[in-house]
Design a protein around this motif. Structure first.
Motif, PDB file in Angstrom:
ATOM      1  N   THR A 138       0.853  -1.199   0.000  1.00  0.00           N
ATOM      2  CA  THR A 138       0.000   0.000   0.000  1.00  0.00           C
ATOM      3  C   THR A 138       0.888   1.248   0.000  1.00  0.00           C
ATOM      4  N   ILE A 139       0.620   2.116  -0.931  1.00  0.00           N
ATOM      5  CA  ILE A 139       1.403   3.354  -1.022  1.00  0.00           C
ATOM      6  C   ILE A 139       1.102   4.217   0.200  1.00  0.00           C
ATOM      7  N   ASN A 140       2.158   4.739   0.808  1.00  0.00           N
ATOM      8  CA  ASN A 140       1.959   5.608   1.970  1.00  0.00           C
ATOM      9  C   ASN A 140       1.027   6.772   1.613  1.00  0.00           C
ATOM     10  N   ALA A 141       0.199   7.138   2.593  1.00  0.00           N
ATOM     11  CA  ALA A 141      -0.781   8.197   2.355  1.00  0.00           C
ATOM     12  C   ALA A 141      -0.151   9.568   2.565  1.00  0.00           C
ATOM     13  N   GLY A 142      -0.367  10.443   1.624  1.00  0.00           N
ATOM     14  CA  GLY A 142       0.057  11.823   1.784  1.00  0.00           C
ATOM     15  C   GLY A 142      -0.964  12.594   2.595  1.00  0.00           C
ATOM     16  N   LEU A 143      -0.699  13.888   2.794  1.00  0.00           N
ATOM     17  CA  LEU A 143      -1.622  14.709   3.564  1.00  0.00           C
ATOM     18  C   LEU A 143      -2.950  14.816   2.841  1.00  0.00           C
ATOM     19  N   ASN A 144      -4.026  14.767   3.644  1.00  0.00           N
ATOM     20  CA  ASN A 144      -5.392  14.855   3.150  1.00  0.00           C
ATOM     21  C   ASN A 144      -5.814  13.605   2.368  1.00  0.00           C
ATOM     22  N   VAL A 145      -5.105  12.500   2.602  1.00  0.00           N
ATOM     23  CA  VAL A 145      -5.426  11.240   1.928  1.00  0.00           C
ATOM     24  C   VAL A 145      -5.953  10.249   2.961  1.00  0.00           C
ATOM     25  N   VAL A 146      -6.937   9.460   2.576  1.00  0.00           N
ATOM     26  CA  VAL A 146      -7.533   8.484   3.489  1.00  0.00           C
ATOM     27  C   VAL A 146      -6.483   7.494   3.967  1.00  0.00           C
ATOM     28  N   CYS A 147      -6.506   7.215   5.259  1.00  0.00           N
ATOM     29  CA  CYS A 147      -5.516   6.296   5.817  1.00  0.00           C
ATOM     30  C   CYS A 147      -6.164   5.192   6.628  1.00  0.00           C
ATOM     31  N   ASP A 148      -7.413   4.878   6.349  1.00  0.00           N
ATOM     32  CA  ASP A 148      -8.062   3.761   7.021  1.00  0.00           C
ATOM     33  C   ASP A 148      -7.392   2.442   6.632  1.00  0.00           C
ATOM     34  N   GLY A 149      -7.584   1.430   7.437  1.00  0.00           N
ATOM     35  CA  GLY A 149      -7.088   0.105   7.131  1.00  0.00           C
ATOM     36  C   GLY A 149      -5.603  -0.057   7.334  1.00  0.00           C
ATOM     37  N   GLY A 150      -5.028   0.675   8.278  1.00  0.00           N
ATOM     38  CA  GLY A 150      -3.607   0.510   8.590  1.00  0.00           C
ATOM     39  C   GLY A 150      -2.674   1.165   7.607  1.00  0.00           C
ATOM     40  N   ILE A 151      -3.162   1.997   6.733  1.00  0.00           N
ATOM     41  CA  ILE A 151      -2.278   2.706   5.794  1.00  0.00           C
ATOM     42  C   ILE A 151      -1.428   3.699   6.562  1.00  0.00           C
ATOM     43  N   THR A 152      -0.125   3.709   6.259  1.00  0.00           N
ATOM     44  CA  THR A 152       0.808   4.593   6.952  1.00  0.00           C
ATOM     45  C   THR A 152       0.814   5.975   6.316  1.00  0.00           C
ATOM     46  N   CYS A 153       0.836   7.008   7.162  1.00  0.00           N
ATOM     47  CA  CYS A 153       0.989   8.376   6.659  1.00  0.00           C
ATOM     48  C   CYS A 153       2.446   8.592   6.292  1.00  0.00           C
ATOM     49  N   ALA A 154       2.671   9.110   5.100  1.00  0.00           N
ATOM     50  CA  ALA A 154       4.035   9.218   4.584  1.00  0.00           C
ATOM     51  C   ALA A 154       4.877  10.210   5.360  1.00  0.00           C
ATOM     52  N   ASP A 155       4.292  11.338   5.747  1.00  0.00           N
ATOM     53  CA  ASP A 155       5.054  12.383   6.435  1.00  0.00           C
ATOM     54  C   ASP A 155       5.183  12.010   7.909  1.00  0.00           C
ATOM     55  N   SER A 156       6.403  11.942   8.403  1.00  0.00           N
ATOM     56  CA  SER A 156       6.624  11.531   9.794  1.00  0.00           C
ATOM     57  C   SER A 156       6.031  12.528  10.782  1.00  0.00           C
ATOM     58  N   ASN A 157       5.735  13.745  10.320  1.00  0.00           N
ATOM     59  CA  ASN A 157       5.151  14.753  11.201  1.00  0.00           C
ATOM     60  C   ASN A 157       3.637  14.860  11.021  1.00  0.00           C
ATOM     61  N   SER A 158       3.056  13.820  10.406  1.00  0.00           N
ATOM     62  CA  SER A 158       1.608  13.762  10.250  1.00  0.00           C
ATOM     63  C   SER A 158       1.075  12.580  11.029  1.00  0.00           C
ATOM     64  N   GLU A 159      -0.258  12.501  11.142  1.00  0.00           N
ATOM     65  CA  GLU A 159      -0.892  11.412  11.855  1.00  0.00           C
ATOM     66  C   GLU A 159      -2.240  11.111  11.204  1.00  0.00           C
ATOM     67  N   CYS A 160      -2.691   9.906  11.402  1.00  0.00           N
ATOM     68  CA  CYS A 160      -3.957   9.460  10.818  1.00  0.00           C
ATOM     69  C   CYS A 160      -5.062   9.767  11.819  1.00  0.00           C
ATOM     70  N   ILE A 161      -5.869  10.772  11.515  1.00  0.00           N
ATOM     71  CA  ILE A 161      -6.925  11.175  12.431  1.00  0.00           C
ATOM     72  C   ILE A 161      -8.215  11.364  11.652  1.00  0.00           C
ATOM     73  N   GLN A 162      -9.301  11.466  12.394  1.00  0.00           N
ATOM     74  CA  GLN A 162     -10.597  11.584  11.748  1.00  0.00           C
ATOM     75  C   GLN A 162     -10.714  12.910  11.012  1.00  0.00           C
ATOM     76  N   ALA A 163     -11.316  12.868   9.852  1.00  0.00           N
ATOM     77  CA  ALA A 163     -11.504  14.083   9.071  1.00  0.00           C
ATOM     78  C   ALA A 163     -12.406  15.055   9.815  1.00  0.00           C
ATOM     79  N   ALA A 164     -12.286  16.319   9.435  1.00  0.00           N
ATOM     80  CA  ALA A 164     -13.065  17.353  10.115  1.00  0.00           C
ATOM     81  C   ALA A 164     -14.554  17.072  10.044  1.00  0.00           C
ATOM     82  N   THR A 165     -14.978  16.477   8.952  1.00  0.00           N
ATOM     83  CA  THR A 165     -16.408  16.205   8.769  1.00  0.00           C
ATOM     84  C   THR A 165     -16.836  14.870   9.352  1.00  0.00           C
ATOM     85  N   GLY A 166     -15.906  14.187  10.029  1.00  0.00           N
ATOM     86  CA  GLY A 166     -16.212  12.893  10.586  1.00  0.00           C
ATOM     87  C   GLY A 166     -16.041  11.796   9.553  1.00  0.00           C
ATOM     88  N   GLY A 167     -16.317  10.582   9.965  1.00  0.00           N
ATOM     89  CA  GLY A 167     -16.230   9.467   9.021  1.00  0.00           C
ATOM     90  C   GLY A 167     -14.818   8.937   8.932  1.00  0.00           C
TER      91      GLY A 167
END
Length: 432
Positions: A96-125
């Motif tokens: 699985t290609i690492n997720a960039g900023l503003n990219v869905v990261c559900d299912g254990g997908i790793t966020c590419a930027d080490s200074n980012s984190e996988c969190i719930q979107a502002a609109t939920g979901g």
């Protein structure tokens, strides 16, 4: 053909759209391989699904979609044994290609930027990759492809504060060196709050503001905040502070003098607004003390009767000083001292001129002097405060004894002094 299958296939990630694929050529048999082809599913956005690696065993491919799962395999192509080419492929390798900023990261997908984190979107979901706290998205939340940058990069510089009057400040600053388009607005903050309770001002995207309503004499700390609102659910800011500054205090007013008749003279005034730590009080001639922490000062010694004083009163708050209040007052005139050092000069056969030294304590403004002839009992009033007088109508070769008194402008006290010590003067002989 199974002997031409490559070995040790590995797929690595670089960033959010690049993969590195490496394998080991078959041994023996690598000489029989015409070329290697890398295949993947699903296809890329440009429609490609394979790459001709020729005889290389290491390729770097780009254009993959951030957060997408791909399956890779490598084909070995042989076309020297039969009329048509033959091929054999490896087992698939999924990644699985690492997720960039503003990219869905559900299912254990790793966020590419080490200074980012996988969190719930502002609109939920679903969850998406967003910058961690104290970092911002260099492209803004709405645009993919950014990176997380420390909020300190949005700090303004060269904050200059200039005070105007007693309650106004002019504040200016220089924009951040880069990423200025990620600043939503600038806010000016101060501590403590103003009298209306406010502690901040929205400068929008301006780099200079004029603010009023601060308390004269108060110490404030100002800061300029760069506010960023495009990276996380909540706004973030970074502050650049100024050194503590003291507002110029107000000039005293309402000067009044009390008990100018003495023996204790009290001067008082009011502070129209603001804060003071002390007052600097200067008089001419000089009286002590010269400082006070209250809106009054008392002089218990060294005060001269009938003296006109010039006074300046300056409000002090820390290192700041107000414009001075300038005033005048006068103490009550009292009974003067007599003149001293009476002497005779320029006698003639009919006149004697007397001179003297004005009293060191006139205790008011000298109006004139009274000269009395002890010999004859006659009294003479001078017409000015000059320290000499000529007595006429005298007899030749006669000794006359005189004394002098000072007269000042005292009203509630006797305005004439006692008489001075006596002096004898002799007229000259008559001229023939």
């Amino acid at each position: 053909m199974s002997g031409l299958v490559v070995r040790s296939l590995s797929v690595g990630l670089e960033g959010t759209s690049t993969v590195t694929i490496q394998w080991t050529a078959p041994s023996p048999g690598s000489d029989q391989v015409n070329r290697y082809e890398v295949h993947w599913t699903p296809t890329l956005s440009n429609g490609t699904s394979n790459y001709n690696a020729a005889k290389s065993t290491l390729v770097k491919l780009t254009g993959f979609t951030s957060g997408q799962r791909y399956t890779f395999y490598v084909k070995s192509i042989e076309d020297g044994s039969r009329s048509s080419q033959q091929e054999v492929q490896t087992s698939p390798e999924a990644i699985t290609i690492n997720a960039g900023l503003n990219v869905v990261c559900d299912g254990g997908i790793t966020c590419a930027d080490s200074n980012s984190e996988c969190i719930q979107a502002a609109t939920g979901g679903t969850n998406i990759c967003r910058c961690k706290s104290t970092y911002f998205d260099s492209n803004g939340y709405a645009t993919n492809g950014g990176m997380c940058v420390l909020m300190s990069k949005l700090a303004v510089t060269n904050v200059i504060l200039v005070k105007e009057g007693t309650d106004m400040v002019n504040i200016s600053w220089t924009l951040p060196a880069e990423y200025t388009n990620q600043v939503n607005r600038y806010e000016v903050y101060w501590i403590p709050a103003k009298s209306d309770g406010s502690t901040s001002y929205n400068a929008e995207l301006n780099t200079a503001v004029q603010l009023a309503g601060f308390t004269p004499g108060q110490t404030y700390t100002f800061s300029v905040r760069s506010v960023e609102s495009g990276s996380r659910d909540q706004e973030q800011s970074y502050s650049t502070s100024t050194p503590a500054t003291i507002m110029k205090p107000t000039t005293p007013s309402g000067f009044r003098e009390t008990d100018v008749d003495g023996p204790v003279i009290i001067l008082s005034w009011t502070l129209p607004s603001g804060i003071s730590t002390s007052y600097d009080v200067r008089t001419t001639p000089t009286l002590n003390p010269t400082t006070t922490s209250t809106e009054s000062i008392a002089y218990t010694s060294g005060v001269l009767d009938g003296q006109r004083y010039n006074i300046t009163i300056t409000t002090v708050s820390g290192s700041e000083r107000s414009d001075p209040l300038e005033a005048k007052f006068r103490t009550v005139s009292k009974t003067p001292n007599p003149p001293t050092s009476i002497f005779c000069k320029a006698p003639t056969d009919q006149t004697i001129t007397l001179g003297w030294t004005a009293p060191s304590l006139s205790r008011g403004d000298i109006q004139h002097y009274v000269v009395i002839s002890i010999t004859t009992g006659a009294m003479f009033t001078t017409t000015s405060s000059l320290a000499d007088f000529t007595v006429g109508g005298l007899q030749p070769e006669t000794i006359y004894t005189f004394s002098v008194a000072t007269v000042n402008d005292a009203v509630t006290y006797t305005n004439r002094s006692i008489y001075s010590s006596q002096i004898g003067c002799t007229t000259k002989a008559a001229s023939e």
